[in-house]
Design an enzyme around this catalytic site. Structure first.
Site, PDB file in Angstrom:
ATOM      1  CB  SER A 107      -0.932   0.012   1.216  1.00 40.58           C
ATOM      2  OG  SER A 107      -1.934  -0.964   1.090  1.00 40.58           O
ATOM      3  CD  GLU A 275      -6.794   3.387   2.917  1.00 44.25           C
ATOM      4  OE1 GLU A 275      -6.079   2.508   2.410  1.00 44.25           O
ATOM      5  OE2 GLU A 275      -6.522   3.943   3.999  1.00 44.25           O
ATOM      6  CG  ASP A 280      -5.424  -4.454   2.559  1.00 43.84           C
ATOM      7  OD1 ASP A 280      -4.901  -5.118   1.647  1.00 43.84           O
ATOM      8  OD2 ASP A 280      -4.859  -4.236   3.655  1.00 43.84           O
ATOM      9  CG  ASP A 322      -3.929   0.292  -2.160  1.00 46.28           C
ATOM     10  OD1 ASP A 322      -4.878  -0.485  -2.369  1.00 46.28           O
ATOM     11  OD2 ASP A 322      -3.470   0.496  -1.024  1.00 46.28           O
TER      12      ASP A 322
END
Length: 387
Positions: A107, A275, A280, A322
C-alpha cells in the site's frame, strides 16, 4: 554493562514491534468464505441529464478502496442484490499496480504512485525509488490555493493516507509520518492514529502544535458534527485503527460528508482522498464476510459523494484501488437473497490490475489500461497544474 545494553536493545525492539504489531494485526487469517447480507440499501440510478457536468473540474474526490479488485466489487454487488452506487459510473479503466522493485506492490508504494505519479519501492512513503521526496497531488493542490483533506477507516498515519502527505523511507515510521502533517496546510483529516500524535516516544504532543496552527481537534464524529464553522479540523476517531464495519457504524459516511461540507466552502475548490481501508483487511484474512461488509460500507460513501457531485457539477470523482488483496474469486452466490461465496489464493496482495471508475468533468480520461502513476498524471492534467 554489556548485559544492561543488551536488555535495553531488546526493550526497544519489543516496544517498536508492539507498535508495528498493533498496526498490522489485521493480517491474521480468519477464514470465512460465505456472507449473507441483512442490511440492504437502495441505490439511486441517475439519468443521463443528471450526469451532465461542466467541462473542467473545480474539485477532485479520490476514493481508494484498499485491496479492492473486481471480485471485491462483485462481492458487494451480489450482496446488495445486484445494485451498487458504483454502477452509475460509465467511464471505467484498469491500472497496473507493480512497484519499482516488486511485481506485487504494497500500500505504501501503491499509494505513492497514485498520490505522486512515481513508482517507488515497497514500504516507501512519498519518496521516489532513489529516496527523493515526491510531491503529492495534495501538496500541488495546496500550492494552487485549493483546500485539502484526508479521510480513512485506518489510522490516518497508515500507508495509503500517509502517501498523500508524508515523505518517509518506511511505512512503519508512524510517529515521523504524524509529524509530517505539520509540514503541510491540510485543512481536514479524519481517521484513527491519535496515539501517533499524542503518545510518542519523543514525549511530544503534536496535538498542541496542531492547535497552534489553528486546528480544531476532536475525538469522535459526534464532536465533529457540533463544529459549525469551516476552519481547520482534525478528527481522531481511534487511538490506532478504527473498528470494522460491524462496530464503527456510519463513521466513514459521516466523516466523508463532514470533510466535503468543510472543504466545499473554499472558493478555489478542493482535493479530498477517502480510503475504505479495511476492504484490504478482509482480503488478508480470507474473509468473504469482511470483504462484503467493508465493500458495502465503501459503496455507501460513494453514494454520498455522488449526491454532492451531481448537484455540484464541478466535481470529478475517481474510485480505484492501490492493489488487490487475497486473489479473491466469487465462487457462488444469489443476487435475489444477497448471499455470496468467495475463495482466496493468498493471504497477501496480488499483482493483478485494479479497476478505475470515474464520473464528472474529465471522467473520460480514465478509460483504458495504464500504469497507476497515470491517475496522478490525469488529475494534474485536468487541473492544469505544472510540476
Amino acid at each position: 554493562m554489556r548485559i544492561v545494553k543488551f536488555v535495553a536493545l531488546i526493550a526497544i525492539f519489543v516496544g517498536g514491534s508492539a507498535v508495528t504489531s498493533a498496526q498490522e494485526n489485521y493480517k491474521d487469517k480468519a477464514e470465512n468464505l460465505s456472507y449473507q447480507n441483512e442490511d440492504f440499501y437502495e441505490v439511486k440510478k441517475y439519468t443521463e441529464s443528471e450526469l451532465k457536468f461542466k467541462k473542467e473540474p473545480k474539485n477532485i474526490i479520490l476514493l481508494i478502496g484498499d485491496g479492492m479488485g473486481v471480485a471485491q466489487v462483485f462481492t458487494g454487488l451480489t450482496a446488495n442484490k445486484g445494485e451498487l452506487n458504483l454502477c452509475n459510473f460509465k467511464h471505467i479503466g484498469f491500472s497496473k499496480t507493480q512497484s519499482s522493485d516488486n511485481y506485487v506492490t504494497d500500500s505504501a508504494a501503491g499509494g505513492t504512485a497514485l498520490a505522486s505519479g512515481v513508482k517507488t519501492t515497497n514500504g516507501t512513503i512519498g519518496l521516489d525509488a532513489n529516496g527523493k521526496p515526491a510531491k503529492t497531488i495534495l501538496e500541488y493542490a495546496e500550492d494552487n490555493q485549493k483546500a485539502t483533506g484526508l479521510v480513512a477507516t485506518s489510522s490516518i498515519t497508515h500507508a495509503t493516507p500517509a502517501s498523500f502527505i508524508a515523505h518517509q523511507p518506511s511505512r512503519k515510521m508512524y510517529e515521523e509520518i504524524a509529524a509530517d502533517f505539520l509540514n503541510t496546510d491540510i485543512d481536514v483529516f479524519i481517521g484513527g492514529g491519535a496515539a501517533h500524535f499524542k503518545n510518542r516516544k519523543d514525549g511530544k504532543d503534536l496535538t498542541k502544535d496542531l492547535s497552534e496552527k489553528g486546528y480544531q481537534i476532536v475525538y469522535s464524529m459526534e464532536e465533529a458534527e457540533k463544529i459549525q464553522n469551516n476552519g481547520r479540523l482534525a478528527v481522531f476517531t481511534a487511538d490506532e485503527h478504527n473498528d470494522d464495519y460491524q462496530l464503527r457504524g456510519n463513521m466513514l459516511v459521516d466523516a466523508t460528508n463532514k470533510a466535503i461540507s468543510t472543504l466545499s466552502a473554499d472558493l478555489h475548490g478542493f482535493f479530498l482522498m477517502v480510503e475504505g481501508s479495511q476492504i484490504d483487511w478482509g482480503g488478508h484474512q480470507n474473509s468473504t464476510s469482511f470483504v462484503a461488509g467493508e465493500m458495502l460500507d465503501f459503496d455507501k460513501v460513494i453514494g454520498e459523494v455522488l449526491k454532492f457531485a451531481i448537484e455540484d457539477k464541478e466535481t470529478l470523482v475517481i474510485v480505484t484501488a492501490d492493489h488487490e488483496t487475497g486473489g479473491m474469486a466469487v465462487t457462488g452466490g444469489d443476487m435475489s437473497t444477497g448471499s455470496v461465496n468467495g475463495g482466496f489464493v493468498t493471504g497477501n496482495h496480488t499483482g493483478i490490475m485494479v479497476p478505475v471508475f470515474a464520473i464528472g468533468p474529465g471522467a473520460e480520461e480514465f478509460m483504458g489500461i495504464y500504469e497507476n502513476t497515470e491517475v496522478f498524471d490525469k488529475m494534474m492534467k485536468l487541473w492544469k497544474f505544472k510540476k
